[in-house]
Design an enzyme around this catalytic site. Sequence first.
Site, mmCIF file in Angstrom:
data_model
loop_
_atom_site.group_PDB
_atom_site.id
_atom_site.type_symbol
_atom_site.label_atom_id
_atom_site.label_comp_id
_atom_site.label_asym_id
_atom_site.label_seq_id
_atom_site.Cartn_x
_atom_site.Cartn_y
_atom_site.Cartn_z
ATOM 1 N N HIS A 84 0.867 -1.175 0.000
ATOM 2 C CA HIS A 84 0.000 0.000 0.000
ATOM 3 C C HIS A 84 0.906 1.228 0.000
ATOM 4 O O HIS A 84 2.104 1.138 0.282
ATOM 5 C CB HIS A 84 -0.882 -0.001 1.247
ATOM 6 C CG HIS A 84 -2.011 -0.981 1.172
ATOM 7 N ND1 HIS A 84 -3.124 -0.852 1.968
ATOM 8 C CD2 HIS A 84 -2.205 -2.086 0.418
ATOM 9 C CE1 HIS A 84 -3.962 -1.835 1.713
ATOM 10 N NE2 HIS A 84 -3.418 -2.607 0.771
ATOM 11 N N GLU A 86 1.290 3.833 1.984
ATOM 12 C CA GLU A 86 1.971 4.187 3.232
ATOM 13 C C GLU A 86 3.082 3.189 3.558
ATOM 14 O O GLU A 86 4.162 3.585 4.007
ATOM 15 C CB GLU A 86 0.969 4.256 4.390
ATOM 16 C CG GLU A 86 -0.147 5.258 4.175
ATOM 17 C CD GLU A 86 -1.329 4.720 3.376
ATOM 18 O OE1 GLU A 86 -2.333 5.446 3.288
ATOM 19 O OE2 GLU A 86 -1.268 3.587 2.851
ATOM 20 N N SER A 111 -7.480 7.849 3.254
ATOM 21 C CA SER A 111 -7.479 7.398 4.647
ATOM 22 C C SER A 111 -6.780 6.041 4.751
ATOM 23 O O SER A 111 -7.151 5.090 4.058
ATOM 24 C CB SER A 111 -8.931 7.280 5.137
ATOM 25 O OG SER A 111 -8.986 6.896 6.480
ATOM 26 N N CYS A 113 -5.662 2.346 5.620
ATOM 27 C CA CYS A 113 -6.361 1.124 6.018
ATOM 28 C C CYS A 113 -5.848 0.658 7.387
ATOM 29 O O CYS A 113 -4.891 1.224 7.923
ATOM 30 C CB CYS A 113 -6.124 0.039 4.966
ATOM 31 S SG CYS A 113 -4.439 -0.630 5.022
ATOM 32 N N CYS A 116 -1.941 -0.080 7.328
ATOM 33 C CA CYS A 116 -1.094 1.112 7.253
ATOM 34 C C CYS A 116 -1.217 1.964 8.514
ATOM 35 O O CYS A 116 -0.231 2.530 8.985
ATOM 36 C CB CYS A 116 -1.441 1.910 6.007
ATOM 37 S SG CYS A 116 -1.126 0.980 4.480
#
Length: 179
Positions: A84, A86, A111, A113, A116
Amino acid sequence: MVVQREFPIVPKFLCAGFPGPKRLRTEPLWRKDFMDPFLQAAIEEAKKGLAAGGIPIGSVLVFEGKIIGRGHNQRVQHGSVIHHAEMNCLENAGRQPASVYQRCVLYSTLSPCPMCSGAALLYKIPRLVVGENITFRGPEEFVRSQGVQVEIMNDAACIQLMREFIKARPELWNEDIGV
């Protein structure tokens, strides 16, 4: 009448624990035409991911007003379940002492998950700046309950990027969020 107020040259919102020198300003810090340069860098990362055939989510890690890590969602590109934005950003920042993470700000176009968000909690990153949480909302309240400052920008560019992607590739989006 214009009221002069003291504002930091490097705004507090840009870097946790770094007050910066002071000067007087007469115009408001936030203007409608102002774009946070770090959120803009995260948006650029998201666009890189989309251009490479992936999901348009980007992230940057900021320490004392400087980007020390950049990343974008690369689940498709790497055939990975964990890349992901991040996570990719933290990976690209390299090993850092705990004291560095504890003074960073993590920016993400979407936003984060639970995975992350958990990484941000693990490394005690004190502040998250989120581009938008309209198309997806991670565990923001839980993250706040752990003492992390979570700021939601609901930036129009971030929202549009995700809405267009979700409309064009709903199956890939659902795979990314585990639906």
